[in-house]
Design an enzyme around this catalytic site. Structure first.
Site, short mmCIF file in Angstrom:
data_model
loop_
_atom_site.label_atom_id
_atom_site.label_comp_id
_atom_site.label_asym_id
_atom_site.label_seq_id
_atom_site.Cartn_x
_atom_site.Cartn_y
_atom_site.Cartn_z
N MET A 134 -21.33 -154.02 21.22
CA MET A 134 -22.65 -154.37 21.85
C MET A 134 -23.27 -155.31 21.03
O MET A 134 -24.14 -155.18 20.02
CB MET A 134 -23.77 -153.19 21.75
N SER B 169 -18.18 -140.25 21.20
CA SER B 169 -18.52 -141.35 20.65
C SER B 169 -19.24 -140.86 19.13
O SER B 169 -19.87 -140.25 18.88
CB SER B 169 -19.90 -142.09 21.29
N GLY C 52 -21.38 -138.62 23.39
CA GLY C 52 -22.02 -138.69 21.96
C GLY C 52 -22.64 -137.40 21.93
O GLY C 52 -22.17 -136.63 21.13
N SER C 53 -24.00 -137.43 22.05
CA SER C 53 -24.93 -136.18 21.49
C SER C 53 -24.43 -134.91 22.30
O SER C 53 -24.42 -133.98 21.63
CB SER C 53 -26.38 -136.51 22.01
N ASP D 289 -18.98 -147.20 18.62
CA ASP D 289 -20.07 -147.92 19.18
C ASP D 289 -20.55 -148.88 18.09
O ASP D 289 -21.35 -148.55 17.28
CB ASP D 289 -21.28 -146.98 19.47
N GLY E 77 -27.77 -148.89 23.15
CA GLY E 77 -28.60 -149.19 21.95
C GLY E 77 -28.84 -147.67 21.47
O GLY E 77 -28.95 -147.68 19.95
N PHE E 78 -28.84 -146.79 21.78
CA PHE E 78 -29.24 -145.33 21.33
C PHE E 78 -28.57 -144.32 22.05
O PHE E 78 -28.18 -144.30 23.19
CB PHE E 78 -30.62 -145.20 21.69
N GLY E 79 -28.16 -143.13 21.46
CA GLY E 79 -27.53 -142.07 21.64
C GLY E 79 -28.71 -141.08 22.27
O GLY E 79 -29.77 -141.45 22.23
N GLY E 80 -28.39 -140.15 22.97
CA GLY E 80 -29.23 -139.25 23.58
C GLY E 80 -30.08 -139.64 24.56
O GLY E 80 -31.39 -139.01 24.76
N HIS F 259 -16.61 -150.37 21.51
CA HIS F 259 -17.47 -150.91 22.46
C HIS F 259 -18.34 -151.78 21.64
O HIS F 259 -19.31 -151.50 20.81
CB HIS F 259 -18.41 -149.68 23.09
N ASP G 97 -20.71 -144.52 30.19
CA ASP G 97 -21.02 -144.37 28.84
C ASP G 97 -22.59 -144.03 28.90
O ASP G 97 -23.34 -145.00 29.33
CB ASP G 97 -20.73 -145.50 27.86
N GLY G 98 -23.34 -142.94 28.55
CA GLY G 98 -24.54 -142.82 28.26
C GLY G 98 -24.88 -141.54 29.10
O GLY G 98 -24.88 -141.55 30.40
N GLY G 99 -25.52 -140.72 28.40
CA GLY G 99 -26.10 -139.45 29.01
C GLY G 99 -25.11 -138.51 29.71
O GLY G 99 -25.51 -137.79 30.51
N MET H 126 -22.98 -151.71 17.17
CA MET H 126 -24.39 -152.49 17.53
C MET H 126 -24.94 -153.56 16.43
O MET H 126 -24.64 -153.39 15.32
CB MET H 126 -25.28 -151.85 17.58
N HIS I 61 -14.21 -143.46 20.66
CA HIS I 61 -15.43 -144.30 21.06
C HIS I 61 -16.17 -144.83 19.80
O HIS I 61 -16.79 -143.94 19.26
CB HIS I 61 -15.97 -143.76 22.22
N MET J 190 -22.40 -148.89 31.94
CA MET J 190 -23.48 -148.11 31.19
C MET J 190 -24.20 -147.35 31.91
O MET J 190 -24.72 -147.84 33.05
CB MET J 190 -24.30 -149.24 30.48
C1 DX5 Z 1 -25.15 -146.29 23.76
C2 DX5 Z 1 -23.83 -146.18 23.34
C3 DX5 Z 1 -23.16 -144.78 23.85
C4 DX5 Z 1 -23.60 -143.74 23.18
C5 DX5 Z 1 -23.91 -142.69 24.05
O1 DX5 Z 1 -25.71 -147.46 23.28
O2 DX5 Z 1 -23.01 -147.14 24.03
O3 DX5 Z 1 -21.68 -144.71 23.52
O4 DX5 Z 1 -23.29 -143.14 22.03
O5 DX5 Z 1 -24.57 -141.54 23.62
P1 DX5 Z 1 -24.91 -140.15 24.46
O6 DX5 Z 1 -23.54 -139.50 25.09
O7 DX5 Z 1 -25.59 -139.25 23.36
O8 DX5 Z 1 -25.85 -140.90 25.60
ZN ZN Z 2 -20.57 -147.04 24.01
#
Ligand code: DX5
Ligand code: ZN
Length: 217
Positions: free
Chosen positions: A69, A9, A198-199, A36, A143-146, A67, A176-178, A38, A34, A138
């Site tokens: 959002m 991402s 992502g992170s 994102d 909304g946020f990475g990490g 994606h 997607d996420g974590g 928003m 990917h 999800m």
């Molecule tokens: C969250 C996004 C994800 C996000 C994942 O709202 O849809 O795609 O970038 O980030 P990580 O991998 O850092 O959880």
């Molecule tokens: Zn995403």
């Protein structure tokens, strides 16, 4: 169990050198990019939109997994398709007429995918699963990475795999996420096909190696 497909991402990329980060993904074993998107309404954050996806598409050598959002995604599907999206994901929670939204995406010659927030049950997809190319689960609140991985997602992957099998459907399961090596392994064992990260990718010392490590899960 086959090797997972990996979708880094770019939300966690360095936007001052986005071209370099896309080049890194191009040269890596990643399968998708990917994106994102928003809007600050559907999720409590604003990221980027159509102009950025269009620029990314100019240099991307991997398919763009977009994606959305955002609220009222139907309004923007055509623009994202023209910008170069290969897959467009809309949220179940943002689409009162989901069947129409899915047909609209397909009419643009793009693969159609639906995303479920962590609290939305997989069973709600029963009557649309045969129309979908992909389902995105999800594993954090979007909304946020990490953020921290929500463990209940593994159970949802199993339920979704069962739903797909029972309906003789062919859609892929993306999460997607974590996602990291530990959570990614559990997801692949539960039946996930595509892992978004992502992170974990962009904050690692060697992102290409991290992607290669994820491919081996
Ligand atoms: C969250 C996004 C994800 C996000 C994942 O709202 O849809 O795609 O970038 O980030 P990580 O991998 O850092 O959880
Ligand atoms: Zn995403």
């Amino acid at each position: 169990m086959s090797k997972p497909l990996i979708a880094p991402s770019i939300l966690s990329a360095d936007f001052t050198r986005l071209g370099n980060d896309i080049a890194m993904i191009n040269q890596s074993q990643a399968d998708y990019i990917h994106c994102d998107v928003m809007d600050g309404v559907f999720v409590p954050n604003i990221s980027f939109g159509i102009p950025v996806v269009k620029q990314v598409n100019k240099i991307a050598q991997k398919p763009l997994d977009v994606h959305l959002m955002i609220v009222e995604p139907d309004k923007y599907v055509e623009a994202f398709a023209k910008a170069g999206a290969d897959i467009i994901t809309v949220h179940y929670e943002a689409c009162p007429h989901l069947h129409r939204s899915v047909q609209h995406i397909k009419s643009q010659g793009v693969k159609a995918s639906v995303c479920l927030n962590p609290h939305t049950p997989v069973a709600l997809l029963e009557d649309i699963i045969n129309e979908l190319d992909m389902v995105l689960l999800m594993s954090v609140n979007p909304g946020f990475g990490g953020q921290k991985f929500i463990e209940n997602t593994c159970k949802k992957v199993e339920q979704l795999r069962d739903l797909i099998n029972r309906n003789n459907a062919h859609c892929l399961i993306e999460v997607d996420g974590g996602v990291n090596l530990e959570t990614g392994k559990k997801l692949v064992q539960a039946g996930a096909n595509i892992l978004v990260a992502g992170s974990f990718v962009f904050r690692s010392e060697n992102p290409q190696q991290t992607i290669a490590d994820m491919k081996r899960l």
